[in-house]
Design a protein around this motif. Structure first.
Motif, PDB file in Angstrom:
ATOM      1  N   ASN A  74       0.828  -1.209   0.000  1.00  5.84           N
ATOM      2  CA  ASN A  74       0.000   0.000   0.000  1.00  5.84           C
ATOM      3  C   ASN A  74       0.864   1.261   0.000  1.00  5.84           C
ATOM      4  O   ASN A  74       0.474   2.288  -0.564  1.00  5.84           O
ATOM      5  CB  ASN A  74      -0.945  -0.004   1.195  1.00  5.84           C
ATOM      6  N   LYS A 119     -11.218   2.050  -5.287  1.00  2.94           N
ATOM      7  CA  LYS A 119     -10.775   1.016  -4.346  1.00  2.94           C
ATOM      8  C   LYS A 119      -9.561   1.479  -3.536  1.00  2.94           C
ATOM      9  O   LYS A 119      -9.413   1.108  -2.363  1.00  2.94           O
ATOM     10  CB  LYS A 119     -10.453  -0.268  -5.099  1.00  2.94           C
ATOM     11  N   VAL A 120      -8.718   2.300  -4.151  1.00  2.44           N
ATOM     12  CA  VAL A 120      -7.555   2.827  -3.433  1.00  2.44           C
ATOM     13  C   VAL A 120      -8.015   3.817  -2.360  1.00  2.44           C
ATOM     14  O   VAL A 120      -7.466   3.852  -1.246  1.00  2.44           O
ATOM     15  CB  VAL A 120      -6.565   3.483  -4.413  1.00  2.44           C
ATOM     16  N   ASP A 122     -10.857   3.694  -0.787  1.00  7.45           N
ATOM     17  CA  ASP A 122     -11.434   2.877   0.280  1.00  7.45           C
ATOM     18  C   ASP A 122     -10.327   2.246   1.140  1.00  7.45           C
ATOM     19  O   ASP A 122     -10.458   2.146   2.361  1.00  7.45           O
ATOM     20  CB  ASP A 122     -12.326   1.787  -0.313  1.00  7.45           C
ATOM     21  N   GLN A 123      -9.249   1.822   0.479  1.00 10.45           N
ATOM     22  CA  GLN A 123      -8.141   1.223   1.219  1.00 10.45           C
ATOM     23  C   GLN A 123      -7.473   2.253   2.117  1.00 10.45           C
ATOM     24  O   GLN A 123      -7.083   1.949   3.248  1.00 10.45           O
ATOM     25  CB  GLN A 123      -7.105   0.641   0.252  1.00 10.45           C
ATOM     26  N   ASP A 127      -7.010   1.877   6.072  1.00  8.65           N
ATOM     27  CA  ASP A 127      -5.706   1.974   6.723  1.00  8.65           C
ATOM     28  C   ASP A 127      -5.706   3.047   7.812  1.00  8.65           C
ATOM     29  O   ASP A 127      -5.085   2.870   8.863  1.00  8.65           O
ATOM     30  CB  ASP A 127      -4.619   2.281   5.693  1.00  8.65           C
TER      31      ASP A 127
END
Length: 249
Positions: A74, A119-120, A122-123, A127
Motif C-alpha cells: 500500500n 478502491k484505493v 477505500d483502502q 488503513d
C-alpha cells in the motif's frame, strides 16, 4: 505445542482500580523508521518512537508527515499515485484538481486531492482506521486474580489478590517481562514469553500470572514497577507502579 517460555493464557482487561486501569504508552524522543527485521537490543537513546509501526507495517507517507502504518504494497501504491497525480487532474466542477473520469480524491488526510481509483480511496480509509492498532505502542497494564484454596491449606492467602501483567501492541514474538523494586536493580520477577494474537487485543499480546501478592491499599504507595521489553525491536513499555512484598500472616 507451545515453545518453552511461551504464554499459556491471554491478557485480561483492567479490574477497575486506578492501579489496574493504568494502561501506559512508552514515550521516546526519536521517531524511527518502521522495523521489518528482528533487531538486537537497542540502546535507550535509539529506541523506537511512539509512531513506529509493528513488524510487517511501514509508514504510508502520502505526504512527509503521514505516519499511518500500512503494508508495504500500500505504501508503494501511494508513492505511485503521488508520482502521476498531475496526469489525473483536469479543470472542472471542483477546480483545477478535479479528477478525470474514473478517479476520485484519495482523502488519505485532510486536503488530499491526489486522484486514485475508488478502491484505493477505500483502502486509504481502512488503513487510517486500522493504523492505531498497528503501532508499536508496547502497552502494559496490571490486573488481579485469586487462586482457590486447596484442601489442608492453612496459610489464609487464597483470597489475597495476586498480580497479573498484561500487554498489547507488541510485535509478535519474544517479550521480556519483569517486576523490579523501585530505586534499585533488585528483580522480584522476570520471564521471557511469546506475544501472540488474542481476540480483542491489538498486535502481539500476552497475560502472565506472577504469583506476587497485590499489596496496594490506602496509605501503601507503590514500591515497585512492572515493565516489558519487546525483544524484536528493543522497545520498552512504560513502567507501571505496583506494590509488592506485603507481610502475609
Amino acid at each position: 505445542m507451545q515453545a518453552a517460555g511461551s504464554i499459556t493464557e491471554g491478557p485480561q482487561k483492567s479490574l477497575g482500580s486506578p492501579l489496574m486501569n493504568r494502561t501506559v504508552l512508552g514515550l521516546a524522543a526519536l521517531t524511527a523508521a518502521c522495523l521489518g527485521l528482528a533487531l538486537a537490543a537497542v540502546p535507550a537513546a535509539a529506541a523506537p518512537g511512539p509512531e513506529t509501526c509493528r513488524q510487517g507495517f511501514v509508514w504510508r507517507q502520502a505526504k512527509p508527515s503521514d505516519l499511518v502504518c500500512v503494508i508495504p504494497g500500500n505504501r508503494d501504491q501511494t508513492a505511485l499515485d503521488n508520482s502521476v497525480r498531475q496526469t489525473r487532474w483536469t479543470s472542472g466542477a471542483y477546480g483545477a484538481h478535479t479528477c478525470l473520469s474514473g478517479y476520485v480524491w484519495r482523502n488519505a488526510f485532510d486536503g488530499d486531492d491526489v486522484c486514485v481509483h475508488p478502491k484505493v480511496r477505500d483502502q486509504a480509509a481502512a488503513d487510517n482506521a486500522a493504523s492505531p492498532a498497528r503501532k508499536l505502542a508496547a502497552k502494559l497494564w496490571v490486573s488481579r486474580y485469586t487462586t482457590p484454596a486447596r484442601m489442608g491449606d492453612k496459610s489464609g492467602t487464597a483470597d489475597i489478590p495476586k498480580l497479573k501483567i498484561n500487554g498489547s501492541h507488541f510485535n509478535y514474538g519474544r517479550v521480556e517481562v519483569y517486576v523490579r523494586y523501585g530505586g534499585t536493580r533488585r528483580v522480584a520477577y522476570k520471564v521471557v514469553l511469546n506475544a501472540s494474537a488474542h481476540p480483542g487485543f491489538a498486535g502481539g499480546s500476552f497475560g502472565r500470572k506472577t504469583g506476587l501478592f497485590d499489596c496496594s491499599g490506602p496509605g501503601k504507595p507503590a514500591n515497585a514497577y512492572a515493565q516489558a521489553r519487546d525483544l524484536v525491536s528493543g522497545r520498552w513499555s512504560a513502567k507501571v507502579p505496583i506494590r509488592i512484598g506485603c507481610a502475609v500472616l
